[in-house]
Design a protein around this motif. Structure first.
Motif, PDB file in Angstrom:
ATOM      1  N   TYR A 151      -5.842   0.669  -7.040  1.00  0.00           N
ATOM      2  CA  TYR A 151      -5.472  -0.637  -6.497  1.00  0.00           C
ATOM      3  C   TYR A 151      -6.422  -1.024  -5.393  1.00  0.00           C
ATOM      4  O   TYR A 151      -7.193  -0.199  -4.865  1.00  0.00           O
ATOM      5  CB  TYR A 151      -4.033  -0.662  -5.991  1.00  0.00           C
ATOM      6  CG  TYR A 151      -3.830  -0.059  -4.616  1.00  0.00           C
ATOM      7  CD1 TYR A 151      -3.670   1.305  -4.451  1.00  0.00           C
ATOM      8  CD2 TYR A 151      -3.795  -0.865  -3.482  1.00  0.00           C
ATOM      9  CE1 TYR A 151      -3.469   1.860  -3.200  1.00  0.00           C
ATOM     10  CE2 TYR A 151      -3.594  -0.317  -2.222  1.00  0.00           C
ATOM     11  CZ  TYR A 151      -3.438   1.049  -2.080  1.00  0.00           C
ATOM     12  OH  TYR A 151      -3.250   1.594  -0.840  1.00  0.00           O
ATOM     13  N   GLN A 152      -6.338  -2.287  -5.000  1.00  0.00           N
ATOM     14  CA  GLN A 152      -7.177  -2.812  -3.940  1.00  0.00           C
ATOM     15  C   GLN A 152      -6.589  -4.141  -3.501  1.00  0.00           C
ATOM     16  O   GLN A 152      -6.114  -4.906  -4.330  1.00  0.00           O
ATOM     17  CB  GLN A 152      -8.600  -3.003  -4.486  1.00  0.00           C
ATOM     18  CG  GLN A 152      -9.646  -3.247  -3.436  1.00  0.00           C
ATOM     19  CD  GLN A 152     -11.064  -3.408  -4.011  1.00  0.00           C
ATOM     20  OE1 GLN A 152     -12.006  -3.421  -3.288  1.00  0.00           O
ATOM     21  NE2 GLN A 152     -11.194  -3.558  -5.314  1.00  0.00           N
ATOM     22  N   ILE A 153      -6.594  -4.368  -2.204  1.00  0.00           N
ATOM     23  CA  ILE A 153      -6.296  -5.716  -1.705  1.00  0.00           C
ATOM     24  C   ILE A 153      -7.653  -6.319  -1.381  1.00  0.00           C
ATOM     25  O   ILE A 153      -8.315  -5.877  -0.443  1.00  0.00           O
ATOM     26  CB  ILE A 153      -5.360  -5.671  -0.480  1.00  0.00           C
ATOM     27  CG1 ILE A 153      -4.014  -5.068  -0.890  1.00  0.00           C
ATOM     28  CG2 ILE A 153      -5.168  -7.067   0.106  1.00  0.00           C
ATOM     29  CD1 ILE A 153      -2.984  -5.000   0.221  1.00  0.00           C
ATOM     30  N   ARG A 156       0.828  -1.211   0.000  1.00  0.00           N
ATOM     31  CA  ARG A 156       0.000   0.000   0.000  1.00  0.00           C
ATOM     32  C   ARG A 156       0.857   1.254   0.000  1.00  0.00           C
ATOM     33  O   ARG A 156       0.597   2.199  -0.744  1.00  0.00           O
ATOM     34  CB  ARG A 156      -0.875   0.031   1.250  1.00  0.00           C
ATOM     35  CG  ARG A 156      -2.018  -0.922   1.185  1.00  0.00           C
ATOM     36  CD  ARG A 156      -3.181  -0.380   2.007  1.00  0.00           C
ATOM     37  NE  ARG A 156      -4.244  -1.362   2.001  1.00  0.00           N
ATOM     38  CZ  ARG A 156      -4.290  -2.362   2.846  1.00  0.00           C
ATOM     39  NH1 ARG A 156      -3.372  -2.507   3.766  1.00  0.00           N
ATOM     40  NH2 ARG A 156      -5.287  -3.223   2.774  1.00  0.00           N
ATOM     41  N   VAL A 205      -9.913   7.462 -13.137  1.00  0.00           N
ATOM     42  CA  VAL A 205      -9.167   7.278 -11.890  1.00  0.00           C
ATOM     43  C   VAL A 205      -7.652   7.182 -12.145  1.00  0.00           C
ATOM     44  O   VAL A 205      -6.846   7.525 -11.288  1.00  0.00           O
ATOM     45  CB  VAL A 205      -9.690   6.022 -11.143  1.00  0.00           C
ATOM     46  CG1 VAL A 205      -8.753   5.588 -10.038  1.00  0.00           C
ATOM     47  CG2 VAL A 205     -11.074   6.308 -10.572  1.00  0.00           C
ATOM     48  N   GLY A 243       0.882   7.353  -6.473  1.00  0.00           N
ATOM     49  CA  GLY A 243      -0.342   8.014  -6.934  1.00  0.00           C
ATOM     50  C   GLY A 243      -1.524   7.093  -7.173  1.00  0.00           C
ATOM     51  O   GLY A 243      -2.489   7.477  -7.821  1.00  0.00           O
ATOM     52  N   PHE A 244      -1.456   5.873  -6.653  1.00  0.00           N
ATOM     53  CA  PHE A 244      -2.594   4.976  -6.793  1.00  0.00           C
ATOM     54  C   PHE A 244      -3.656   5.291  -5.734  1.00  0.00           C
ATOM     55  O   PHE A 244      -3.324   5.669  -4.610  1.00  0.00           O
ATOM     56  CB  PHE A 244      -2.163   3.517  -6.615  1.00  0.00           C
ATOM     57  CG  PHE A 244      -1.470   2.943  -7.819  1.00  0.00           C
ATOM     58  CD1 PHE A 244      -2.153   2.106  -8.686  1.00  0.00           C
ATOM     59  CD2 PHE A 244      -0.141   3.250  -8.084  1.00  0.00           C
ATOM     60  CE1 PHE A 244      -1.516   1.575  -9.799  1.00  0.00           C
ATOM     61  CE2 PHE A 244       0.499   2.728  -9.198  1.00  0.00           C
ATOM     62  CZ  PHE A 244      -0.185   1.885 -10.057  1.00  0.00           C
ATOM     63  N   LEU A 245      -4.902   5.115  -6.118  1.00  0.00           N
ATOM     64  CA  LEU A 245      -6.002   5.248  -5.166  1.00  0.00           C
ATOM     65  C   LEU A 245      -6.540   3.866  -4.832  1.00  0.00           C
ATOM     66  O   LEU A 245      -6.820   3.071  -5.738  1.00  0.00           O
ATOM     67  CB  LEU A 245      -7.142   6.067  -5.764  1.00  0.00           C
ATOM     68  CG  LEU A 245      -6.857   7.533  -6.076  1.00  0.00           C
ATOM     69  CD1 LEU A 245      -8.104   8.169  -6.696  1.00  0.00           C
ATOM     70  CD2 LEU A 245      -6.450   8.283  -4.814  1.00  0.00           C
ATOM     71  N   GLU A 246      -6.684   3.601  -3.546  1.00  0.00           N
ATOM     72  CA  GLU A 246      -7.322   2.352  -3.134  1.00  0.00           C
ATOM     73  C   GLU A 246      -8.831   2.555  -3.171  1.00  0.00           C
ATOM     74  O   GLU A 246      -9.355   3.419  -2.462  1.00  0.00           O
ATOM     75  CB  GLU A 246      -6.860   1.976  -1.730  1.00  0.00           C
ATOM     76  CG  GLU A 246      -7.320   0.598  -1.314  1.00  0.00           C
ATOM     77  CD  GLU A 246      -6.790   0.182   0.057  1.00  0.00           C
ATOM     78  OE1 GLU A 246      -6.706  -1.006   0.319  1.00  0.00           O
ATOM     79  OE2 GLU A 246      -6.457   1.077   0.867  1.00  0.00           O
ATOM     80  N   ILE A 247      -9.490   1.825  -4.020  1.00  0.00           N
ATOM     81  CA  ILE A 247     -10.933   2.015  -4.197  1.00  0.00           C
ATOM     82  C   ILE A 247     -11.631   0.671  -4.057  1.00  0.00           C
ATOM     83  O   ILE A 247     -11.214  -0.322  -4.645  1.00  0.00           O
ATOM     84  CB  ILE A 247     -11.238   2.632  -5.580  1.00  0.00           C
ATOM     85  CG1 ILE A 247     -10.650   4.049  -5.636  1.00  0.00           C
ATOM     86  CG2 ILE A 247     -12.739   2.672  -5.841  1.00  0.00           C
ATOM     87  CD1 ILE A 247     -10.867   4.759  -6.946  1.00  0.00           C
ATOM     88  N   GLU A 248     -12.692   0.657  -3.245  1.00  0.00           N
ATOM     89  CA  GLU A 248     -13.421  -0.585  -3.001  1.00  0.00           C
ATOM     90  C   GLU A 248     -14.469  -0.818  -4.084  1.00  0.00           C
ATOM     91  O   GLU A 248     -15.230   0.081  -4.409  1.00  0.00           O
ATOM     92  CB  GLU A 248     -14.104  -0.513  -1.641  1.00  0.00           C
ATOM     93  CG  GLU A 248     -13.154  -0.355  -0.478  1.00  0.00           C
ATOM     94  CD  GLU A 248     -13.916  -0.144   0.824  1.00  0.00           C
ATOM     95  OE1 GLU A 248     -14.758  -0.992   1.154  1.00  0.00           O
ATOM     96  OE2 GLU A 248     -13.677   0.879   1.486  1.00  0.00           O
ATOM     97  N   THR A 249     -14.491  -2.029  -4.592  1.00  0.00           N
ATOM     98  CA  THR A 249     -15.471  -2.399  -5.614  1.00  0.00           C
ATOM     99  C   THR A 249     -16.496  -3.367  -5.002  1.00  0.00           C
ATOM    100  O   THR A 249     -16.233  -3.960  -3.959  1.00  0.00           O
ATOM    101  CB  THR A 249     -14.759  -3.048  -6.811  1.00  0.00           C
ATOM    102  OG1 THR A 249     -13.936  -4.113  -6.333  1.00  0.00           O
ATOM    103  CG2 THR A 249     -13.876  -2.040  -7.529  1.00  0.00           C
ATOM    104  N   ASN A 263       0.603   3.925  -2.825  1.00  0.00           N
ATOM    105  CA  ASN A 263       0.148   5.273  -2.459  1.00  0.00           C
ATOM    106  C   ASN A 263       1.134   6.320  -2.949  1.00  0.00           C
ATOM    107  O   ASN A 263       0.749   7.357  -3.492  1.00  0.00           O
ATOM    108  CB  ASN A 263      -0.010   5.403  -0.942  1.00  0.00           C
ATOM    109  CG  ASN A 263      -1.136   4.549  -0.388  1.00  0.00           C
ATOM    110  OD1 ASN A 263      -1.991   4.063  -1.136  1.00  0.00           O
ATOM    111  ND2 ASN A 263      -1.138   4.356   0.916  1.00  0.00           N
TER     112      ASN A 263
END
Lengths: 568, 568
Positions: free
Chosen positions: B196-198, B135, B192, B142-148, B139
Motif C-alpha cells: 500500500y501507499q498513500i 496505515r 511483495v 501484513g501490508f508493506l508501504e512501498i514508495e514508487t 500494517n
C-alpha cells in the motif's frame, strides 16, 4: 491448508517430487507423492523454477533424518493433495535461488526478479518498519502529518529544479519541490506547531556518488522551540527507531561538535567517529623550517596538518597513498616512519630536534606507526587528510562492525563567500536564523556570524540537517540584503513567505532527514539504490520502464513548447 | 507554567487586560493585572490580534460568575507574571476571530491565516487521523508501504500526463504518475504480496467540478486474491476508520449492486443510497400510446423511465424542473400529479386505464406525490433522471444527516465503444481482468464481457475503484488486441509489464481510494479543497505561491526546449 507461492527448486527423488515453495514469508518443502495424490504428482512433473502454484495439502513433520536445519521450516513439509498452476514462467535471465553476482543494470531492468531473490525484499521490509516507527513516535509527540504540494514554484537558491510546463498558462511552469521548506514554514505560521511528512523531493543535479534525482525526506518542523528542543527530540527518535529495529541502544546526548572543531580534528563537517586517526595542525611546529615545501606553504598563508596511522607502509604503499591524496588536490604527502630507534624519513633531516619532540608529544606514536602530513591551502589540507583518514581506517580495518556513531555539527557559519558569484551565499539556506549574539556582525563582519543550524552525522554521512528559522521580517530582510538578494527578487521568489512573517509568525525550526540514507546505514547497505523499490541509475534512468522517454509532438505542443534539441 | 500562542482578542476591563490566547489546542484566557505583574501589564497594552506571545504565569480558577461555559478552558484563567512578545502582526486582511464569509481566493492567498481561524486546522487534523488509522490497519494486515517513482514514463490510455523534461537526455521526458498502477503490479510480480501507499497522483485534465491537478490516493494491491478478498478487507478498513474517528458503526457486507442494476434503478453507477426515489423503466407500459412524444422515442429505440417524488409542485416549480433536466439533454419532463381522486396531468388523456393502473402498481404513489418521466435515448434518460433524483432529494430534504451509505458496483462491462476513436476502450484500464466465464466472448461479442472490477461508492460519490488484474500474458495480449493497441505500441508503452507477466506473475488485484474525497465525505465538507493543506484553484493555480510561474530562458534551454507560446 492452501499455500501459494513460487517454485524455487524442484527435486525428483525415488519417484517423489520435492518442491521448495517460496513466498514473502519464506520457503517450505512441498512433497508430491504418486500414491497420495496421483493427479497432482503427474502435474508436478511440469513444474519449473518461478512457476506460480496453489497447493492444497497437509503439514506434517519430515521423516527423521530428513530435517533441514538451515530452513526455519526445515522440520516440516507439506504433503500435497491438490495442485493448481496459477502461472508459468520463462527461464529467468539470472538464477534466483543462489547468490550469484549479477550486473546492477540487469538487476534494475528485471527489478521484479531481483526482488524475488533470497533476501531481496528485506531492505523494503526494513524501510517500511523504519517509516512506521518514525510516524508512531512523531504521532505520539503531537506531530501532524501534512501533505504539501508537488506542483509548486521554482525557487532557485539551491539545486536545479525539475520543471513541469503548464498547459493552461502558456510560458508558465510548475517546479517539483527540492524540499517542502517554504511550505513547512508556512504551516508553522498557520499555527500547526508540529508538522512532519515522509515526502519525495527532487533535485536535477549532476548525479555523482550515491544520489538519486528523486529521494525521500523525513521532514519536520516545530514552533516555539530552540536548537536543543529539536536536537533532543530527534535524538529520542533515533534512539527509539534503533532500539525497535536493530536492538541497538544509542547513548544520549549525541556529541555536539562545532563546525570549527570538526574541520580542525577531522578535516570535514561530516566526521566519522567510529575510529581515531584525528588530524592535528602542526603549522607552528614547522614554522621557520628549512624544508622548502613546508616553508613555502606557510609563507603564503597555508597550513600543515598531520595524522598518525598505527601501521608501517611499504614504499609502494606510500606511493599509492601519495597518489590518493593527489586526487584531492594535495601536491604531496609527507611521511615519517616511527621506529624503535626514532623517526625515519627523507625529510627528518630538515627538522629540529625540538620540532620532532613536539610531534612525539602531539601524536604519541607507537613504534611501527607512520605520521602523514599535508601542507597546502586549508581547504586542500582538510579534504586530502579527511579522505586519507577514511581511506586508512578502511585499509587498516579500524572500523568496528555494526557500530553507530552519531554526532551533531553546530555553530556553522551563516554565509560563505562565493568566488564565482562574487557574493556571500547561505551555507544552509537563506531562511536559517543567525545566532542572536552574532547579529551585530551581520553587516560589518558577516563571516563571523554563526547560524542556528545543526547537521546530524552518522558514521561520517550527513543524514539530517536543520535549523531554527528566521521568524522576523526585519531579520529576513537583513539576511537577504547580505546575500545580495534584491527586494524585487526576494518578493518574486519568496514574497509569500516574507508576507507571512508579518502576520504573527512564531519562532520555529526543524530538520529533514535523508530517509534513504538513514535506512541504508541502518540496514548496513552500501548504496541508497538498495533501499529504494525502483531506483534510477546514476544517469537518472529507470531501466525497468525506460524513463525518460520521447513524447509526441502533440504532447509537447499542448504545453506550448517546441523542441530545442537536435534530432539525431 | 509557560504558554505560547497567538492573541485572539484583547479586552481591557477595569484596568485589567484580558487576552484570549490561542494555540493549536484551543483558547485560554490570560489576565494581566497591574498589581501582580506591572511590567507585563504595561507591555500587554501594546498587544494586538495575532501577536505571538510567550507568557509565564499561574493557572487559577476564574472568579465565581466569570466562567465561560462556551470554552473548554472556560473555568480557568492564567494569571500572567511575565510576558514576551515573540512577534508582532499586521492587521490581517480578514478577521480571524469570527465566522465571517471570506472569498475563497483571499483565503487561499492567505492560507496561513485561513488555517488559523476557528476550526481551521480541524480538517487537516482529521485527515492526519484517517491516514494513521488506515496505515495502522493495513500494517496489521501484513501490508508493506512501498514508495514508487514520481519521475516515470508517459503511459497514455488515461488522462493527460504532466511532463517533466530531462536535462541529461535531450528530447526525452519523464511523466508524473497518474497512479502507481503499473508499479504496484510489478511489486506483485516481485513477490511483495501486500502493498500500500498513500501517494500523490497527477492528472492534467480540464478541471471541472471538484478536481485537483494533484490529488492523493490510498493505493493498495494484493496477490493470490479474488474480488471478495479485496472487497471484504476494504470493508473492514472502512468499518475500522469510521468507528475510530466518527464512532459510526458501519454494517457489513456493503451492498453489491451490478452495473446494470445501478443504471436501471438509479441511472448512474454511483448511486446515492441515502434516499429512495428509485427509477423504474416504463417503456413497455407506454408502448403503443397515442402520446406522440413517448411513441416516437420508443419507435426509434429509446426508453422511458420515471420516478415518484413524495411532493406536490407548483406550475413554476415544474417549469424549473423541466429546465433542470434540460441541462442534461432531456428535451422534456413529463409529470403526473397524484390526487386523492386520481391522476392529473395534461398527458393523462393519452394513456389507457390499463397503463395508468400499471403505474399505480409500480410506484404505489400516495396522494400528493408527483410522477416524473423522461423519454429519450437511454444515456440521456439515465443522466437526466439520476440528476433529477439527487436534485429532488436535496430539495425535498430527503437526505438524513450524518448518514453513510456505502455500496459496491460490480460486473462492469470490460469495454465500451468509443465513437470518436472508432474502437473499444477499457471502461476501467487495460489491465483489468475479464470474468473467466465471459472470456469466450472476448473476440466475438466484447460488449457482453464483464470485468472483475469493483467501485466503492459512498453517498453517491465514487471513493474507490479497483479490480482483479490480468496476470497471464496471453489474456493481456487478447485484451490489447481488442482495444486495438498494436503489439508495437503495447511493447513501447507497457513492454516491461508484459515481460514481467511472463516470469511468474501471481494472480493479483487491488484498489485505490480517492483519499481527499474519502476524508472530505467523512469530515462532512463540501469540497476536497477544504481537506487539502495547500489546494490549487479550479484553474490549477496556487494562489499562495503564485505557481505556475515563468522561468528563465536559461532554465528552459537547459532542458533543451524552446518557447512555443506567444509573448504577450
Amino acid at each position: 491448508m492452501i499455500l501459494s507461492g513460487w517454485v524455487l527448486r524442484r527435486r525428483d527423488h525415488g519417484g517423489v517430487i520435492f518442491i521448495d515453495l517460496r513466498d514473502r514469508s519464506g520457503v517450505v518443502q512441498v512433497v508430491f507423492e504418486p500414491k497420495t495424490a496421483p493427479e497432482a504428482h503427474e502435474l508436478a512433473h511440469s513444474l519449473k523454477p518461478e512457476y506460480v502454484l496453489s497447493v492444497r495439502g497437509r503439514v506434517r513433520r519430515r521423516p527423521e533424518g530428513m530435517e533441514n536445519p538451515k530452513l526455519p521450516t526445515g522440520e516440516i513439509e507439506v504433503e500435497a493433495h491438490e495442485l493448481e498452476v496459477l502461472n508459468t514462467s520463462k527461464t529467468p535471465p539470472f538464477p534466483l535461488d543462489e547468490e550469484v553476482p549479477v550486473s546492477e543494470a540487469l538487476r534494475l531492468k528485471y527489478r521484479y526478479l531481483d526482488l524475488r531473490r533470497p533476501g531481496g525484499l528485506e531492505p523494503l521490509i526494513f524501510r517500511h518498519r523504519v517509516a512506521q516507527l518514525a510516524r508512531q513516535f512523531l504521532n505520539e509527540q503531537g506531530f501532524l502529518e501534512i501533505e504539501t504540494p508537488f506542483l509548486t514554484k521554482s525557487t532557485p537558491e539551491g539545486a536545479r529544479d525539475y520543471l513541469v510546463p503548464s498547459r493552461l498558462y502558456p510560458g508558465k511552469f510548475y517546479a517539483l519541490p527540492q524540499s517542502p521548506q517554504l511550505f513547512k514554514q508556512i504551516l508553522m505560521v498557520a499555527g500547526v506547531e508540529r508538522y512532519y511528512q515522509i515526502v519525495r523531493c527532487f533535485r536535477d543535479e549532476d548525479l555523482r556518488a550515491d544520489r538519486q534525482p528523486e529521494f525521500t525526506q523525513l521532514d519536520l518542523e516545530m514552533s516555539f522551540v530552540d536548537e536543543e528542543d529539536v536536537m533532543g527530540l530527534m535524538e529520542e527518535l533515533m534512539v527509539y527507531i534503533f532500539r525497535e529495529t536493530l536492538g541497538v541502544e544509542l547513548k544520549r546526548p549525541f556529541p555536539r561538535i562545532t563546525y570549527e572543531e570538526a574541520l580542525s580534528r577531522y578535516g570535514t563537517d561530516r566526521p566519522d567517529l567510529r575510529f581515531g586517526l584525528e588530524l592535528v595542525e602542526v603549522s607552528d611546529i614547522f614554522r621557520g623550517t628549512s624544508f622548502k615545501v613546508f616553508a613555502q606553504v606557510l609563507e603564503r598563508g597555508g597550513m600543515i596538518k598531520g595524522l598518525c596511522a598505527p601501521s608501517d607502509f611499504s614504499r609502494k604503499e606510500l606511493d599509492e597513498l601519495t597518489a590518493f591524496v593527489g586526487e584531492f588536490g594535495a601536491k604531496g604527502l609527507a611521511w615519517i616512519k616511527v621506529r624503535e630507534d626514532g623517526f625515519q624519513s627523507p625529510i627528518v633531516k630538515f627538522f629540529s630536534e625540538e620540532s620532532l619532540q613536539k610531534l612525539r608529544e602531539i601524536f604519541n606514536p607507537k613504534p611501527g606507526s607512520t605520521l602523514f602530513f599535508v601542507a597546502d591551502d586549508p581547504s586542500v589540507v582538510n579534504e586530502a587528510l579527511s579522505e586519507l583518514r577514511k581511506h586508512l581506517a578502511e585499509r587498516l580495518d579500524l572500523i568496528p562492525e555494526k557500530d553507530f556513531k552519531f554526532c551533531w555539527i553546530v555553530d556553522f557559519p551563516l554565509v560563505e563567500w562565493d568566488e564565482d558569484e562574487g557574493r556571500y551565499v547561505a551555507v544552509h539556506h537563506p531562511f536559517t536564523s543567525p545566532k542572536e549574539e552574532d547579529m551585530p556582525f551581520l553587516e560589518e563582519n558577516p563571516e563571523r556570524v554563526r547560524s542556528r543550524a545543526y547537521d546530524l552525522v552518522l558514521n561520517g554521512i550527513e543524514i539530517g540537517g536543520g535549523s531554527i528559522r528566521i521568524h522576523r521580517k526585519e531579520v529576513q530582510d537583513r539576511v537577504f540584503k547580505l546575500l545580495k538578494i534584491s527586494e524585487e527578487e526576494a518578493q518574486e521568489k519568496f514574497g509569500f513567505l516574507l508576507e507571512a512573517l508579518e502576520y504573527g509568525a512564531p519562532p520555529h525550526g526543524g530538520l529533514a532527514f535523508g530517509f534513504d540514507r538513514l535506512v541504508m546505514l541502518m540496514a548496513g547497505r552500501n548504496s541508497i539504490r538498495e533501499v529504494i523499490a525502483f531506483p534510477k541509475t546514476q544517469r537518472a534512468q529507470c531501466l525497468l520502464t525506460g524513463a525518460p522517454a520521447p513524447v509526441t509532438m502533440e504532447q509537447l505542443m499542448e504545453v506550448h513548447l517546441l523542441p530545442g534539441w537536435e534530432e539525431e
